[in-house]
Design a protein around this motif. Structure first.
Motif, PDB file in Angstrom:
ATOM      1  N   ASN A 182       0.765  -1.377   0.099  1.00 34.44           N
ATOM      2  CA  ASN A 182       0.039   0.058   0.101  1.00 34.44           C
ATOM      3  C   ASN A 182       0.792   1.306  -0.058  1.00 34.44           C
ATOM      4  O   ASN A 182       0.614   2.211  -0.572  1.00 34.44           O
ATOM      5  CB  ASN A 182      -0.905   0.261   1.404  1.00 34.44           C
ATOM      6  CG  ASN A 182      -2.237  -0.879   0.991  1.00 34.44           C
ATOM      7  OD1 ASN A 182      -2.593  -0.747  -0.185  1.00 34.44           O
ATOM      8  ND2 ASN A 182      -2.786  -1.389   2.025  1.00 34.44           N
ATOM      9  N   LYS A 183       1.948   1.239   0.832  1.00 34.50           N
ATOM     10  CA  LYS A 183       2.971   2.327   0.665  1.00 34.50           C
ATOM     11  C   LYS A 183       3.502   2.694  -0.476  1.00 34.50           C
ATOM     12  O   LYS A 183       3.474   3.761  -1.135  1.00 34.50           O
ATOM     13  CB  LYS A 183       4.010   2.395   1.728  1.00 34.50           C
ATOM     14  CG  LYS A 183       3.468   2.324   3.154  1.00 34.50           C
ATOM     15  CD  LYS A 183       4.907   2.074   4.035  1.00 34.50           C
ATOM     16  CE  LYS A 183       4.250   1.635   5.491  1.00 34.50           C
ATOM     17  NZ  LYS A 183       5.464   1.611   6.612  1.00 34.50           N
ATOM     18  N   ALA A 184       3.997   1.520  -1.274  1.00 37.76           N
ATOM     19  CA  ALA A 184       4.254   1.603  -2.830  1.00 37.76           C
ATOM     20  C   ALA A 184       3.094   2.275  -3.660  1.00 37.76           C
ATOM     21  O   ALA A 184       3.415   3.172  -4.520  1.00 37.76           O
ATOM     22  CB  ALA A 184       4.697   0.253  -3.436  1.00 37.76           C
ATOM     23  N   LEU A 185       1.961   1.660  -3.522  1.00 39.52           N
ATOM     24  CA  LEU A 185       0.490   2.047  -4.380  1.00 39.52           C
ATOM     25  C   LEU A 185       0.166   3.452  -3.993  1.00 39.52           C
ATOM     26  O   LEU A 185      -0.017   4.389  -5.043  1.00 39.52           O
ATOM     27  CB  LEU A 185      -0.506   1.241  -4.139  1.00 39.52           C
ATOM     28  CG  LEU A 185      -0.402  -0.168  -4.534  1.00 39.52           C
ATOM     29  CD1 LEU A 185      -1.387  -1.234  -4.082  1.00 39.52           C
ATOM     30  CD2 LEU A 185      -0.095  -0.167  -6.173  1.00 39.52           C
ATOM     31  N   ASP A 186       0.565   4.010  -2.855  1.00 41.72           N
ATOM     32  CA  ASP A 186       0.047   5.364  -2.434  1.00 41.72           C
ATOM     33  C   ASP A 186       1.086   6.451  -2.899  1.00 41.72           C
ATOM     34  O   ASP A 186       0.789   7.365  -3.583  1.00 41.72           O
ATOM     35  CB  ASP A 186       0.413   5.662  -0.752  1.00 41.72           C
ATOM     36  CG  ASP A 186      -0.964   4.844  -0.070  1.00 41.72           C
ATOM     37  OD1 ASP A 186      -1.909   4.529  -0.949  1.00 41.72           O
ATOM     38  OD2 ASP A 186      -0.903   4.531   1.054  1.00 41.72           O
ATOM     39  N   PHE A 187       2.650   5.783  -2.978  1.00 41.68           N
ATOM     40  CA  PHE A 187       3.535   6.579  -3.879  1.00 41.68           C
ATOM     41  C   PHE A 187       3.256   6.949  -5.381  1.00 41.68           C
ATOM     42  O   PHE A 187       3.311   7.761  -5.914  1.00 41.68           O
ATOM     43  CB  PHE A 187       4.852   6.179  -3.563  1.00 41.68           C
ATOM     44  CG  PHE A 187       6.184   6.838  -4.175  1.00 41.68           C
ATOM     45  CD1 PHE A 187       6.476   7.897  -3.554  1.00 41.68           C
ATOM     46  CD2 PHE A 187       6.378   6.493  -5.377  1.00 41.68           C
ATOM     47  CE1 PHE A 187       7.425   8.779  -4.399  1.00 41.68           C
ATOM     48  CE2 PHE A 187       7.517   7.180  -5.998  1.00 41.68           C
ATOM     49  CZ  PHE A 187       8.090   8.360  -5.240  1.00 41.68           C
ATOM     50  N   ILE A 188       2.712   5.728  -5.777  1.00 44.58           N
ATOM     51  CA  ILE A 188       2.692   5.758  -7.444  1.00 44.58           C
ATOM     52  C   ILE A 188       1.381   6.814  -7.511  1.00 44.58           C
ATOM     53  O   ILE A 188       1.315   7.656  -8.377  1.00 44.58           O
ATOM     54  CB  ILE A 188       2.036   4.499  -7.960  1.00 44.58           C
ATOM     55  CG1 ILE A 188       3.186   3.464  -7.963  1.00 44.58           C
ATOM     56  CG2 ILE A 188       1.703   4.461  -9.370  1.00 44.58           C
ATOM     57  CD1 ILE A 188       2.879   1.781  -8.170  1.00 44.58           C
ATOM     58  N   CYS A 189       0.335   6.668  -6.652  1.00 44.53           N
ATOM     59  CA  CYS A 189      -0.931   7.539  -6.686  1.00 44.53           C
ATOM     60  C   CYS A 189      -0.216   9.068  -6.503  1.00 44.53           C
ATOM     61  O   CYS A 189      -1.008   9.975  -7.198  1.00 44.53           O
ATOM     62  CB  CYS A 189      -1.732   7.266  -5.721  1.00 44.53           C
ATOM     63  SG  CYS A 189      -2.762   5.722  -6.202  1.00 44.53           S
ATOM     64  N   SER A 190       0.629   9.370  -5.654  1.00 47.94           N
ATOM     65  CA  SER A 190       1.103  10.798  -5.370  1.00 47.94           C
ATOM     66  C   SER A 190       1.857  11.512  -6.625  1.00 47.94           C
ATOM     67  O   SER A 190       1.865  12.420  -6.562  1.00 47.94           O
ATOM     68  CB  SER A 190       2.133  10.563  -4.265  1.00 47.94           C
ATOM     69  OG  SER A 190       3.279   9.879  -4.606  1.00 47.94           O
ATOM     70  N   LYS A 191       2.154  10.308  -7.582  1.00 49.50           N
ATOM     71  CA  LYS A 191       2.841  10.876  -8.624  1.00 49.50           C
ATOM     72  C   LYS A 191       1.782  11.144  -9.963  1.00 49.50           C
ATOM     73  O   LYS A 191       2.239  11.416 -11.029  1.00 49.50           O
ATOM     74  CB  LYS A 191       3.739   9.953  -9.329  1.00 49.50           C
ATOM     75  CG  LYS A 191       4.996   9.776  -8.299  1.00 49.50           C
ATOM     76  CD  LYS A 191       5.578  11.125  -7.999  1.00 49.50           C
ATOM     77  CE  LYS A 191       6.656  11.041  -7.068  1.00 49.50           C
ATOM     78  NZ  LYS A 191       7.486  12.344  -6.758  1.00 49.50           N
ATOM     79  N   GLY A 192       0.333  11.203  -9.578  1.00 52.24           N
ATOM     80  CA  GLY A 192      -0.602  11.587 -10.545  1.00 52.24           C
ATOM     81  C   GLY A 192      -1.133  10.410 -11.139  1.00 52.24           C
ATOM     82  O   GLY A 192      -2.068  10.469 -12.214  1.00 52.24           O
ATOM     83  N   VAL A 193      -0.910   9.242 -10.804  1.00 55.81           N
ATOM     84  CA  VAL A 193      -1.531   8.140 -11.256  1.00 55.81           C
ATOM     85  C   VAL A 193      -2.730   7.555 -10.380  1.00 55.81           C
ATOM     86  O   VAL A 193      -2.543   7.436  -9.240  1.00 55.81           O
ATOM     87  CB  VAL A 193      -0.498   6.583 -11.379  1.00 55.81           C
ATOM     88  CG1 VAL A 193      -1.204   5.688 -12.040  1.00 55.81           C
ATOM     89  CG2 VAL A 193       0.533   7.339 -12.421  1.00 55.81           C
ATOM     90  N   LYS A 194      -3.639   7.467 -10.968  1.00 53.55           N
ATOM     91  CA  LYS A 194      -5.083   7.079 -10.142  1.00 53.55           C
ATOM     92  C   LYS A 194      -5.133   5.355 -10.341  1.00 53.55           C
ATOM     93  O   LYS A 194      -5.525   5.194 -11.570  1.00 53.55           O
ATOM     94  CB  LYS A 194      -6.256   7.790 -10.550  1.00 53.55           C
ATOM     95  CG  LYS A 194      -7.207   7.583  -9.589  1.00 53.55           C
ATOM     96  CD  LYS A 194      -8.550   8.544  -9.976  1.00 53.55           C
ATOM     97  CE  LYS A 194      -9.686   8.098  -9.277  1.00 53.55           C
ATOM     98  NZ  LYS A 194     -10.987   9.000  -9.449  1.00 53.55           N
ATOM     99  N   LEU A 195      -5.179   4.726  -9.505  1.00 55.76           N
ATOM    100  CA  LEU A 195      -5.254   3.417  -9.447  1.00 55.76           C
ATOM    101  C   LEU A 195      -6.752   3.021  -9.195  1.00 55.76           C
ATOM    102  O   LEU A 195      -7.257   3.198  -8.211  1.00 55.76           O
ATOM    103  CB  LEU A 195      -4.243   2.551  -8.541  1.00 55.76           C
ATOM    104  CG  LEU A 195      -2.799   2.842  -8.953  1.00 55.76           C
ATOM    105  CD1 LEU A 195      -2.027   2.137  -7.917  1.00 55.76           C
ATOM    106  CD2 LEU A 195      -2.443   2.291 -10.429  1.00 55.76           C
ATOM    107  N   VAL A 196      -7.402   2.317  -9.992  1.00 53.37           N
ATOM    108  CA  VAL A 196      -8.729   1.862  -9.848  1.00 53.37           C
ATOM    109  C   VAL A 196      -8.821   0.298  -9.778  1.00 53.37           C
ATOM    110  O   VAL A 196      -8.537  -0.305 -10.649  1.00 53.37           O
ATOM    111  CB  VAL A 196      -9.761   2.407 -10.903  1.00 53.37           C
ATOM    112  CG1 VAL A 196     -11.107   2.181 -10.824  1.00 53.37           C
ATOM    113  CG2 VAL A 196      -9.639   4.049 -11.015  1.00 53.37           C
ATOM    114  N   SER A 197      -9.534  -0.150  -9.092  1.00 51.69           N
ATOM    115  CA  SER A 197      -9.860  -1.613  -8.971  1.00 51.69           C
ATOM    116  C   SER A 197      -8.522  -2.338  -8.727  1.00 51.69           C
ATOM    117  O   SER A 197      -8.521  -3.414  -9.283  1.00 51.69           O
ATOM    118  CB  SER A 197     -10.725  -2.218 -10.083  1.00 51.69           C
ATOM    119  OG  SER A 197     -11.742  -1.511 -10.197  1.00 51.69           O
ATOM    120  N   ILE A 198      -7.650  -1.882  -8.197  1.00 50.54           N
ATOM    121  CA  ILE A 198      -6.416  -2.591  -7.850  1.00 50.54           C
ATOM    122  C   ILE A 198      -6.118  -2.497  -6.443  1.00 50.54           C
ATOM    123  O   ILE A 198      -5.948  -1.147  -5.869  1.00 50.54           O
ATOM    124  CB  ILE A 198      -5.202  -2.302  -8.767  1.00 50.54           C
ATOM    125  CG1 ILE A 198      -4.067  -3.134  -8.537  1.00 50.54           C
ATOM    126  CG2 ILE A 198      -4.915  -0.822  -8.488  1.00 50.54           C
ATOM    127  CD1 ILE A 198      -2.877  -2.910  -9.395  1.00 50.54           C
TER     128      ILE A 198
END
Length: 840
Positions: A103-119
């Motif tokens: 989740n920390k990794a996914l949160d970092f990805i989201c912080s770079k402007g990428v919105k992860l949906v259904s993952i």
């Protein structure tokens, strides 16, 4: 950055990204999601890509879906590729620890402007291969592809365009996509050869050997470019359509591998562009200085010649001076008029280019400003006008002198002919042996001579007056005139003296004979008949002549000669009148034509109808028409020359003199050339600053509205009113005055007291041009210098074309820092100097 989204479907999840650089492809792609070949290519490629970054941290992965399950290497991967620190990972081995790390990794990805949906982290922790590959692809897109930018395209399109640009020159390569365009391996080999031609001999590659080509590219890339092998040649060749994501991932590695070279190439291109502009500007400056020096030197040499007022002694010599002056006006001056006009055009063009390239205004050497040249030219024309007036005055003086000298000679000759022998006659003593009758005859003859002498007094006075005028007009042979005049005057005085002496002698002898006559009176009375007969005979003898002297007979011969001279003068004056009318007829056409053309050019230059190119075409047509009209000016010059040769200096039939026509013609040539140059500079400004035709029309309409004199220039008061109407706060306060003074330094740097339309456009668009700055040039040099604060001669010669490299080497100062080697150069001060921010 504005949020945009990218959506990728992998059966059970959708990933959305802000740039939408990856959208759902097509039905064929979705069918491939279950294709083992597709999964095999992605697994191999993505694993190799991750390891290329993880090895920098001293680790790697073997199984992509297994090695990321605890989230630790996933977090490490993100730290390596982003250069940022992620939150401290959980050290536990429980499922919830793993989920927390993912989740920390996914949160970092989201912080770079990428919105992860259904993952979610659970799918990654559970080793879902499809989810894991999708997540890695998202990371690749964000950190390896999204920031690629080529010619206003980015991400996938930017990477594709970069590949197309780099491989365009190569045979059998046509990159249109990231799948089948790469199957034969030639595109990959072309990319390598384009940047490192020493690694591959492209000429030996064959299109019918795709596996050999691909393996060559893979091996060379891994060995020399540090790009790991991410694909299998057989998988690519044997798959109808290779996996696009795998190809994109691998190709992006080449982009980043060559990024340093790309950056250096971009920096070198920027520097070359800046230097090219600078070299062109310097060339224009040198040309201006050279042309200005030559023109000023010509003016300096010419003025003393025109100031020389040494008068000639003969009409022929003065007419030769006039002919030399005509040659000066016809042959020597016209090229200099064009040079002066070209000098002003070059100066205005140079200043426009300097403004557009963010360079400081050009300041010519002392004494070579446009205003200095204009003042020198004005001085030349004043001296020239004075010289021509002096020439004509001298010719009139010599004409008068020739006339007076000829008249003096004529009157002197007549007088000398008349006085010839008179002194001898007056000195005769014929009366001593004469009778009373003879004495009386001599007395009558003497009285007639006295009357004639008195009549000639006026001629002597005329001779003296002519001699005096010849002296006053500085006649070159005045000494001869004065000597002859003095001789005549002395002779005249002597004649007067002799005449009086002879009268006295005749009167004395007459009285003596009268006394004797009384003695003979009686005898006379007795001899009356004889005396009467004698007297009659004497009278008859005297009445035989119609005139009393030979001079009177000669007058009759002079009358027809005088009539012939008058007829010749009438013919000359009639010819002069024809010349006057001939000149006036042409001048009365040419003068108004020039004025009309001046007005038409002025209208074209302020007309807002049509594009600048259309205005340019119209002005070029005007210029050609003006050039074609030159023959009329030449013909008028010929008529003027005939008039001067005929000593005609006035013309009541026209108000135009040849000087008026010359000045008007030179002004017309200068005006059309200057106006064309103004439009050329407007085109330069428009293209450099991206101004639309509508904007130009608006600028022109505003300018014309406040250009009260309609001469294409606004005075400061009108310009202030124009700015106030556009919202500038320039009211009559101290702050407003200071601001307006600052603006005037921008639009009228030469203190001419007016604002031209070009300066108005430059001011109104001063913020819109995209120009290089000193800081950008410094940054480009810094790239070539590998981040050092100095650059070496070898680096300049390696990175720049020879001409630009030597230009820099010859102008850069030595680097004085302690960290630089011997011979290091200071690119920082050089970059500043290019933009006038400091002195070299």
């Amino acid at each position: 950055m504005t949020a945009v989204e990218t959506q990728i479907s992998y059966n059970s999840y959708t990933i959305q990204h802000e740039e939408q650089y990856m959208t759902q492809e097509d039905d064929w792609d979705r069918d491939l999601l279950l294709d083992p070949a597709w999964e095999k290519q992605q697994r191999k490629t993505f694993t190799a890509w991750c390891n290329s970054h993880l090895r920098k941290a001293g680790t790697q992965i073997e199984n992509i879906e297994e090695d990321f399950r605890n989230g630790l290497k996933l977090m490490l991967l993100l730290e390596v590729i982003s250069g940022e620190r992620l939150p401290k990972p959980d050290k536990g081995k429980m499922r919830f620890h793993k989920i927390a790390n993912v989740n920390k990794a996914l949160d970092f990805i989201c912080s770079k402007g990428v919105k992860l949906v259904s993952i979610g982290a659970e799918e990654i922790v559970d080793g879902n291969v499809k989810m894991t590959l999708g997540m890695i692809w998202t990371i690749i897109l964000r950190f390896a592809i999204q920031d690629i930018s080529v010619e206003e395209t980015s991400a996938k399109e930017g990477l594709l365009l970069w590949c197309q640009r780099k491989t365009a020159p190569y045979r059998n390569v046509n990159v249109q996509n990231f799948h089948i365009s790469w199957k034969d391996g030639l595109a990959l080999c072309a990319l390598i050869h384009r940047h490192r031609p020493d690694l591959i001999d492209y000429s030996k590659l064959r299109k019918d050997d795709p596996i050999g080509n691909l393996n060559t590219a893979f091996e060379v890339a891994e060995k020399f470019l540090d790009i790991p092998k991410m694909l299998d040649a057989e998988d690519i060749v044997n798959t109808p359509k290779p996996d696009e994501k795998a190809i994109m991932t691998y190709v992006s590695c080449f982009y980043h591998a060559f990024a340093g070279a790309e950056q250096a190439e971009t920096a070198a291109n920027r520097i070359c562009k800046v230097l090219a502009v600078n070299q062109e500007n310097e060339k224009l400056m040198e040309e201006y200085e050279k042309l200005a020096s030559e023109l000023l030197e010509w003016i300096r040499r010419t003025i003393p010649w025109l100031e020389n007022r040494a008068a000639e002694q003969t009409m022929r010599a003065m007419q030769q001076k006039l002919e030399d002056f005509r040659d000066y006006r016809r042959v020597h001056k016209p090229p200099r008029v064009q040079e002066k006009c070209q000098l002003e055009i070059n100066f205005n063009t140079l200043q426009t280019k300097l403004r557009l390239s963010n360079r400081p205004a050009f300041m010519p050497s002392e004494g070579k400003m446009v205003s200095d040249i204009a003042n020198a030219w004005k001085g030349l024309e004043q001296v020239e006008k004075g010289y021509e007036e002096w020439l004509l005055t001298e010719i009139r003086r010599l004409e008068r002198l020739d006339h007076l000298a000829e008249k003096f000679k004529q009157k002197c000759s007549l007088h000398e002919n008349w006085t010839s022998g008179k002194e001898e006659l007056l000195s005769q003593k014929d009366y001593e042996s004469a009778s009373l009758m003879e004495i009386r005859a001599l007395m009558r003859k003497h009285e007639a001579f006295e009357s004639d002498l008195a009549a000639h007094q006026d001629r002597v006075e005329q001779i003296a007056a002519i001699a005096q005028e010849l002296n006053e007009l500085d006649y070159h042979d005045a000494a001869t005139v004065n000597g002859r005049c003095q001789g005549i005057c002395d002779q005249w005085d002597n004649l007067g003296t002799l005449t009086q002496k002879r009268r006295d002698s005749l009167e004395r002898v007459e009285k003596l004979w009268e006394t004797i006559d009384q003695l003979y009176l009686e005898f006379a009375k007795r001899a009356a008949p004889f005396n009467n007969w004698m007297d009659g005979a004497m009278e008859d003898l005297q009445d035989m002549f119609i005139v009393h002297s030979i001079e009177e007979i000669q007058v009759k011969h002079l009358v027809p000669l005088r009539d012939q001279m008058l007829q010749e003068e009438v013919a000359r004056q009639q010819a002069n009148e024809r010349l006057r009318r001939q000149f006036a007829a042409q001048a009365n056409i040419i003068g108004p034509w020039i004025q009309t053309k001046m007005e038409e050019i002025g209208h074209v230059s302020v007309d807002i109808a049509g594009s600048l190119e259309e205005q340019m075409n119209n002005l070029k047509q005007y210029e050609q028409n003006i050039i074609n009209y030159k023959s009329n000016i030449d013909k008028l010059e010929g008529d003027h020359q005939l008039s001067q040769e005929s000593l005609i200096f006035d013309n009541k039939h026209t108000n135009y003199t040849m000087e008026h026509i010359r000045v008007g013609w030179e002004q017309l040539l200068t005006t059309i050339a200057r106006t064309i140059n103004e439009v050329e500079n407007q085109i330069l400004t428009r293209d450099a600053k991206g101004i639309s035709q509508e904007q130009l029309n608006e600028f022109r309409a505003s300018f014309n509205h406040f250009d009260r004199k309609r001469n294409g220039m606004m005075d400061p008061d009108d310009f202030r009113a124009c700015l106030i109407s556009m919202g500038y706060d320039l009211v009559n306060t101290n702050k407003g005055e200071v601001e307006f003074a600052r603006i005037m330094t921008l639009v009228d740097s030469n203190n001419t007291g007016v604002v031209t339309f070009q300066a108005f456009i430059d001011f109104m668009t001063r913020e819109t041009a995209e120009t290089d700055t000193a800081e950008q040039v410094m940054a480009s040099f810094k790239i070539l210098a590998s981040d050092k604060s100095y650059i070496t001669v070898d680096e300049l010669r390696r990175e720049l074309p020879p001409e630009q490299a030597e230009y820099c080497i010859s102008r850069m100062t030595r680097y004085i820092g302690a960290d630089g080697p011997a011979g290091a150069l200071d690119y920082i001060s050089f970059s500043s100097a290019l933009y006038g921010e400091s002195d070299l």
